[in-house]
Enzyme design. Structure first.
Site: not given
Length: 729
Positions: A100, A112, A114, A166, A227, A236
């Site tokens: 995202s 968060d 990625d 992450d 979303k 979701y």
């Protein structure tokens, strides 16, 4: 700017049109489209889907620090491995973002990031999970550090200066990693193991999606709306068998290809129009499947028989192309298609001026939608064990959905992705408890004849799968339990507070904007994680529900009984034939299945039974006593175990454990005579806790039979947990 989600390399765009087909419409937006789009933006603002510049700057700063940190670690590692100084000075290393954040649709506060750590060839995966992990541990800015090395895509999770990261890892077959490295080049995959390819895939797919949409601004705004809608409507969650962030992004990208000049308000409406009528399992593709000299396995139902069983394929655009929705089942697809149809109806009314965008984002009232539910609980004694346990259980819930929908009498098994803390009155001694709810739709009977439905095998198979995997991963600890219970809608108030269950046409934004949604997010899971969700509150929390004295009784029409071959106690004054005794059993699997062991923990299943005699009618008590339902029973060779009462005493205190271990059931229970009336039911037998204990104690933990092992040669029948229903025609 290196990490800004709003910047992307503009590669040569496809000539003529985007995607596999020509656009459906090239019509430019009208003045009304601009007005509707502005109203859409205003409707989304209260949900915190837009990040301000200060937060964006902070994220960019954190990523810059992390990038320098990675380069420093890789250089130190090169020195420790005695690489030549000329190479050590230029080994490089780089952080790439995906998901995202890279798409530019991350939300305010809770999202968060990625990220991918790309390293040169001298860095091993073991270095990443050992020396890099230790280096992170020594940083003041780093909090909540944990490594999940056994995940499908191995990951290190942590907070860096307040930002959740992450971080996955991939090493390339290159001596150095330069700043201008382009991961879109297929040659970077050469000679890599499958874990590195999976790690690289996230970044490669995200960049390819951005390249394949005609207008990034319209794409991002539409994706934010979709979303938000998906989270509000409970669809979701990749891990639960719905769609994750990347899958929703690819669906929106396809709509942008078909309507390249449309604004977000039109694109949202067309999204629901196209996919409510899509001919599944026809795949959604953003471009033609590509072949490569690397010969990696790609999604291709012509070659791979397993690909033919995917029910809602959405194919990633980067090589090696994969189906991002392999978790989707027939039930979850049916739920999503129903939501697409509702979305189409609502947006049609909005564009006609008969409604507003807030209607689209109304939450699903899951607990009013179905008449029948399965309550699944996972508990552990410590918070750390609980987080590991629910991560594993959550990753396997889709297995339970698949098992249930294969039942010939079930048409839909709909799991609510959000988990809830366990009711303290029900689970006060179970430690940390999380609950999930599955709504069931049964086939309508063709005649007035009652239908018997047995859910036992599907649920038992699921619990066995979880326990065996936990045992294989060496995370199974004492106190870890899974329990499943069938309830009707009117009984949900025993598990959830009234405000969760009440029918809500509208919900105040102040209650629903926290964390942007109450849905599932990335958990410290052992297997998989869904992208871009908000954090669950799974630890044990104070419940707003009132104290429970008793769980209400199931209707005799819905709870069928299972007859047990009971053992008559010696010297009892009256004998009752087995046909006169029935027990309704709620499925409460309180420990690992046969074949899984915990050191120092001998599992005895807790079956709550209610006995009837003569003219008494059975009314299927789910749990006769909340206190006894949540009590923990620990057995050891030196301990005594629960036994039936004497002289009217109930529940019992103890029996001779040594005699029981020898299998001397008669001697162990010789005192059990002259039982008194309890709740107007005359108790003649106290079967399970003694009988099963005798059998289990006679076998060592490694000798416990599983489904493939022969049944022990003795006269005692071991009853597995069961849920059986009778449906009226």
């Amino acid at each position: 700017l290196l990490f800004s989600p709003s910047t992307s390399r503009q590669h040569n765009q496809p000539q003529g049109h985007y995607g596999l087909t020509s656009p459906i419409s090239l019509a430019p937006p009208s003045d009304k489209d601009h007005i509707h789009t502005q109203k859409l933006i205003e409707a989304m603002k209260p949900f915190g889907v837009f990040e301000d510049q200060e937060e964006l700057y902070h994220r960019t700063t954190v990523l810059g620090k992390l990038n320098n940190f990675v380069r420093e670690w890789i250089s130190e590692l090169a020195e420790s491995k005695n690489l030549p100084p000329a190479i050590t000075e230029q080994v490089g290393g780089k952080i790439f973002t995906f998901g995202s954040y890279r798409l530019g649709v991350h939300t305010k506060g809770s999202s968060d990031i990625d990220a991918l750590c790309v390293a040169p060839s001298h860095v091993e995966r073991s270095d990443f999970f050992q020396s890099f992990f230790e280096k992170l541990k020594n940083q003041e800015e780093v909090k909540n550090l944990r490594a999940i090395e056994d995940a499908y895509v191995p990951v290190i999770k942590f907070e860096f200066d307040g930002i959740e990261i992450d971080l996955v890892f991939a090493k390339l077959s290159l001596p150095t990693v330069s700043d201008d490295l382009d991961l879109r080049d297929d040659s970077c995959l050469k000679s890599l193991d499958i874990r590195c390819i999976r790690s690289l895939n996230g970044s490669r797919v995200t960049d390819e999606i951005l390249r394949l949409v005609p207008n990034l601004e319209n794409f991002r705004l539409t994706l934010r709306a979709v979303k938000l809608w998906a989270k509000r409507r409970g669809v979701y969650s990749n891990i639960m068998g719905f769609l994750g962030g990347v899958s929703w992004a690819m669906l929106v990208a396809r709509i942008c290809q078909l309507y390249p000049n449309a604004l977000a308000s039109t694109l949202v409406n067309k999204f629901f129009l196209i996919f409510s009528k899509w001919d599944w399992p026809k795949p959604v593709l953003l471009k033609r499947l590509e072949e490569s000299f690397l010969n990696l396995p790609v999604w291709d139902p012509r070659v791979n028989p397993s690909d033919r069983y995917h029910v809602m394929p959405i194919i990633t655009p980067a090589y090696p192309q994969q189906n991002s929705t392999y978790n989707v089942s027939l039930s979850t697809r049916a739920v999503m298609v129903e939501e697409f149809q509702r979305g189409l109806e609502v947006t049609d009314e909005i564009l006609k001026g008969n409604s507003d965008w807030s209607k689209l984002f109304e939450p699903l009232n899951f607990f009013q939608k179905y008449k029948h539910y399965i309550v699944l609980t996972a508990s552990a004694f410590t918070e750390e064990h609980h987080l590991n346990w629910i991560g594993l259980v959550e990753s396997k819930i889709r297995v339970l959905v698949g098992n249930l929908e294969r039942n010939e009498f079930i048409t839909i098994a709909h799991v609510q992705p959000q988990s809830f803390p366990g009711n303290e009155d029900l689970y006060k001694e179970s430690g940390y408890v999380s609950m999930w709810f599955l709504g069931l739709v049964f086939k309508k009977a063709e005649s007035a004849v009652k239908t018997n439905v047995d859910l036992t095998h599907g649920i038992q198979s699921f619990t066995d799968t979880v326990y065996r995997q936990a045992s294989a991963l060496n995370i199974l600890k004492e106190g870890m339990k899974i329990e499943a219970t069938y309830v009707k809608r009117k009984q949900l108030h025993y598990f959830l507070p009234a405000e969760t269950l009440q029918k809500r046409k509208k919900q105040r934004v102040s209650n629903i904007s926290q964390n942007n949604s109450g849905l599932q997010c990335k958990r410290s899971s052992l297997g998989e994680s869904c992208s871009d969700g908000s954090k669950d509150r799974d630890s044990r929390m104070p419940s707003n529900s009132s104290s429970l004295n008793k769980i209400s009784k199931l209707d005799i029409s819905t709870a069928e009984t299972e007859r047990l071959f009971l053992i008559s106690w010696p010297n009892s004054k009256s004998q009752v034939s087995p046909t006169e005794m029935e027990a309704t059993v709620a499925l409460r699997s309180s420990g690992p299945p046969i074949g899984c062991t915990i050191p120092g923990y001998n599992t005895v299943c807790q079956l709550r039974t209610c006995f009837v005699q003569g003219q008494h009618k059975l009314s299927g008590t789910l749990i006769s006593d909340p206190k006894s339902a949540s009590s923990k029973q620990h057995y050891s060779p030196a301990s005594k175990v629960s036994r039936p009462p004497t002289s009217g005493e109930f529940p019992p205190k103890s029996i001779d454990g040594e005699k029981a271990r020898r299998g001397d059931l008669s001697a162990a229970t010789s005192e059990l005579v002259n039982l008194k009336y309890i709740d107007s039911f005359k108790i003649h037998f106290y079967f399970f806790s003694v009988a099963s204990f005798c059998v289990l104690q006679r076998l060592s933990s490694k000798e416990l039979p599983d489904s493939s092992s022969p049944v022990p040669t003795n006269s005692i029948r071991i009853i597995k947990r069961s849920i059986k229903l009778t449906l009226n025609g």
